[in-house]
Design an enzyme around this catalytic site. Structure first.
Site, PDB file in Angstrom:
ATOM      1  N   HIS A 125       4.133  -5.375 -30.144  1.00  0.00           N
ATOM      2  CA  HIS A 125       3.266  -4.716 -31.139  1.00  0.00           C
ATOM      3  C   HIS A 125       4.190  -4.088 -32.194  1.00  0.00           C
ATOM      4  CE1 HIS A 125       0.590  -1.499 -32.654  1.00  0.00           C
ATOM      5  NE2 HIS A 125      -0.405  -2.241 -32.215  1.00  0.00           N
ATOM      6  N   ASP A 202       6.315  -0.443 -23.056  1.00  0.00           N
ATOM      7  CA  ASP A 202       5.113  -0.122 -23.814  1.00  0.00           C
ATOM      8  C   ASP A 202       3.916  -0.493 -22.937  1.00  0.00           C
ATOM      9  OD1 ASP A 202       2.842  -0.258 -25.344  1.00  0.00           O
ATOM     10  OD2 ASP A 202       3.748  -1.339 -27.021  1.00  0.00           O
ATOM     11  N   GLN A 205      -1.351  -1.487 -23.034  1.00  0.00           N
ATOM     12  CA  GLN A 205      -2.415  -2.394 -22.578  1.00  0.00           C
ATOM     13  C   GLN A 205      -2.358  -2.641 -21.075  1.00  0.00           C
ATOM     14  OE1 GLN A 205      -4.803  -3.261 -24.508  1.00  0.00           O
ATOM     15  NE2 GLN A 205      -3.969  -2.878 -26.553  1.00  0.00           N
ATOM     16  N   LYS A 228      -7.027   4.131 -25.003  1.00  0.00           N
ATOM     17  CA  LYS A 228      -7.249   2.810 -24.390  1.00  0.00           C
ATOM     18  C   LYS A 228      -7.559   2.973 -22.898  1.00  0.00           C
ATOM     19  CE  LYS A 228      -4.042   0.725 -27.660  1.00  0.00           C
ATOM     20  NZ  LYS A 228      -4.858   0.080 -28.697  1.00  0.00           N
ATOM     21  N   CYS A 366      -1.593  -6.322 -35.133  1.00  0.00           N
ATOM     22  CA  CYS A 366      -0.308  -5.614 -35.286  1.00  0.00           C
ATOM     23  C   CYS A 366       0.812  -6.336 -34.544  1.00  0.00           C
ATOM     24  CB  CYS A 366      -0.411  -4.161 -34.816  1.00  0.00           C
ATOM     25  SG  CYS A 366      -1.626  -3.210 -35.715  1.00  0.00           S
TER      26      CYS A 366
HETATM   27  N1  C6P Z   1      -3.069  -1.845 -30.123  1.00  0.00           N
HETATM   28  C1  C6P Z   1      -4.939  -3.315 -30.633  1.00  0.00           C
HETATM   29  O1  C6P Z   1      -6.032  -3.548 -31.147  1.00  0.00           O
HETATM   30  P1  C6P Z   1      -1.518   3.586 -30.587  1.00  0.00           P
HETATM   31  O2  C6P Z   1      -2.055   3.150 -31.923  1.00  0.00           O
HETATM   32  O3  C6P Z   1      -0.285   4.438 -30.711  1.00  0.00           O
HETATM   33  O4  C6P Z   1      -2.554   4.162 -29.703  1.00  0.00           O
HETATM   34  O5  C6P Z   1      -1.090   2.226 -29.840  1.00  0.00           O
HETATM   35  C2  C6P Z   1      -0.222   1.327 -30.436  1.00  0.00           C
HETATM   36  C3  C6P Z   1      -0.025   0.136 -29.563  1.00  0.00           C
HETATM   37  C4  C6P Z   1       1.208  -0.042 -28.980  1.00  0.00           C
HETATM   38  N2  C6P Z   1       1.427  -1.040 -28.132  1.00  0.00           N
HETATM   39  C5  C6P Z   1       0.467  -1.920 -27.809  1.00  0.00           C
HETATM   40  C6  C6P Z   1       0.750  -2.989 -26.830  1.00  0.00           C
HETATM   41  C7  C6P Z   1      -0.798  -1.811 -28.386  1.00  0.00           C
HETATM   42  O6  C6P Z   1      -1.745  -2.690 -28.069  1.00  0.00           O
HETATM   43  C8  C6P Z   1      -1.042  -0.764 -29.305  1.00  0.00           C
HETATM   44  C9  C6P Z   1      -2.368  -0.648 -29.988  1.00  0.00           C
HETATM   45  C10 C6P Z   1      -4.406  -1.904 -30.690  1.00  0.00           C
HETATM   46  O7  C6P Z   1      -4.287  -4.177 -30.070  1.00  0.00           O
HETATM   47  C11 C6P Z   1      -4.477  -1.340 -32.080  1.00  0.00           C
HETATM   48  S1  C6P Z   1      -3.386  -2.147 -33.180  1.00  0.00           S
END
Ligand code: C6P
Length: 408
Positions: A125, A202, A205, A228, A366
């Protein structure tokens, strides 16, 4: 007692799910972007504001002590949930993004120098790419990228070849938000440690789909977002090994992260407060604690089993559609159905699905470098939670077939 999983009962916990969009029942399949909140989480946040709203760690008064207790109890809940060794290893952040930036800024700027290497994968990401690129600009370090095969799996032999004595940081995604691939993070951590590199995972997910044991993985840092995981937005967690966090400089300066301040010298507070400058997201932390308690009550093992069943059902159903191509077919996969359809732009698919009440994400998610790897500008992504049903997947498939007919 082993209570069977019942998604219809579970759905009653989520008030938002019971509505119609354009006259059709809402089918919410955008859970990788953010999950919906159970009433119990909404109530926990509402109770805080209506009964004991107060700042924490500061006041001697009753409400402040109640708020402080709730905040610190939530930290204990997180600690147990991810099996961290101590609450000192649980830092509250705004989310995954801020957690990764914290490590890049605090650990990275101090520890890396010209010529050092940072290893990430093709499927990261942007939150796990850009902070490292910024660090490379600041320090002269070099970013190395682990390639993947077409199914969306990391090539471990290539990863092995990238590791060397210059590797200082390995930062990889646990579950890909665009492909659903579950990466072998324990093995990857062991491989990096052979060369003395530190490892950040990370977990944005992963944390909502199966049990995560940070000590079992052996990683040095683990990042995830509350929103999430059925908790509010604006709250997340950085787990870090105590030894590393102790040695790191604060990320931001301000209230609560200090022991004493004079114009000559400031001494810093102990962990975890050293990394939590300013008034934190108290209601978010309380909501996160409530969300984890809710998940624990259902059981992550049951959640995983059920979500896998729905994912397999969806994979089989969508695979029957001739012009549809699933992107991300790893053997070890979680909750994501990303796909393209010949001759129809993902944004058009997303828009037409929306007209049928079906919420998915269409775009690059992203992960632009990953889209480039698959030579697509974007995908349509349905992402599954344990409140989704097979009937909703049927609705997705039949709406997709209708859209394909429209474009014929
Ligand atoms: N992915 C998606 O629709 P934040 O924004 O800090 O809560 O998370 C960022 C982020 C980082 N790593 C992974 C693997 C992610 O999936 C995400 C967020 C969302 O896939 C929004 S772009």
């Amino acid at each position: 007692m082993n209570i069977p999983f019942n998604s219809e009962l579970i759905r009653q916990d989520f008030p938002i799910l019971h509505q119609e969009i354009y006259g059709k029942p809402l089918v919410y399949l955008d859970n990788a972007a953010t999950t919906q909140k159970p009433q119990i989480v909404i109530d926990a946040v509402s109770n805080y504001y209506s009964r004991y709203n107060s700042n924490i760690h500061r006041g001697v008064h009753y409400l402040s002590q109640q708020a402080t207790d709730a905040y610190e109890n939530a930290r204990k809940t997180v600690q147990k949930f991810i099996n961290a060794g101590s609450t000192k290893e649980v830092i509250f952040t705004r989310g995954t993004t801020e957690a990764i930036n914290l490590v890049a800024a605090s650990y990275g700027r101090d520890m890396l120098k010209q010529g050092d290497e940072i290893v990430i994968s093709t499927m990261e990401h942007h939150s796990n790419i850009v902070p490292w690129q910024m660090l490379c600009e600041q320090t002269g370090a070099i970013l190395r990228i682990i390639p993947i095969i077409d199914s969306g799996e990391i090539i471990l032999e290539e990863y092995q070849k990238l590791l060397n004595d210059r590797t200082k940081i390995v930062s990889v995604i646990h579950v890909s938000n665009s492909l659903g691939t579950i990466n072998p993070v324990k093995i990857m951590t062991e491989m990096a440690h052979e060369f003395g590199a530190i490892v950040l995972i990370d977990g944005a997910q992963a944390i909502q789909h199966f049990a995560v044991d940070v000590q079992g993985i052996g990683c040095d840092f683990y990042a995830f977002s509350g929103h999430k995981l059925y908790a509010p937005t604006g709250i997340g967690v950085l787990y870090g090994k105590r030894r590393l966090l102790e040695a790191m400089k604060p990320y931001q300066g301000g209230g609560d992260m200090i022991l004493s301040v004079s114009f000559e010298k400031t001494t810093y507070n102990e962990l975890p407060h050293k990394f939590e400058a300013g008034t934190p997201n108290i209601s978010g932390v309380i909501g996160l604690g409530a969300a984890i308690n809710y998940i624990n009550n259902i059981g992550l093992d049951k959640i995983s089993e059920y979500e896998d069943e729905v994912l397999n059902y969806g994979t089989a159903l969508l695979s029957e559609i001739e012009t549809l191509h699933i992107i991300g077919t790893a053997k070890d996969k979680s909750s994501v159905l990303s796909f393209s359809i010949d001759g129809i732009h993902p944004h058009d698919i997303g828009t037409f699905l929306d007209r049928d009440g079906i919420a998915v994400r269409a775009g690059h998610h992203c992960t632009q470098p990953l889209m480039k790897r698959y030579c697509v500008p974007a995908t349509t992504r349905a992402s599954i939670s344990f409140y989704n049903t097979k009937a909703e997947i049927d609705a997705l498939a039949s709406s997709l077939k209708k859209i394909i007919r429209m474009f014929e």
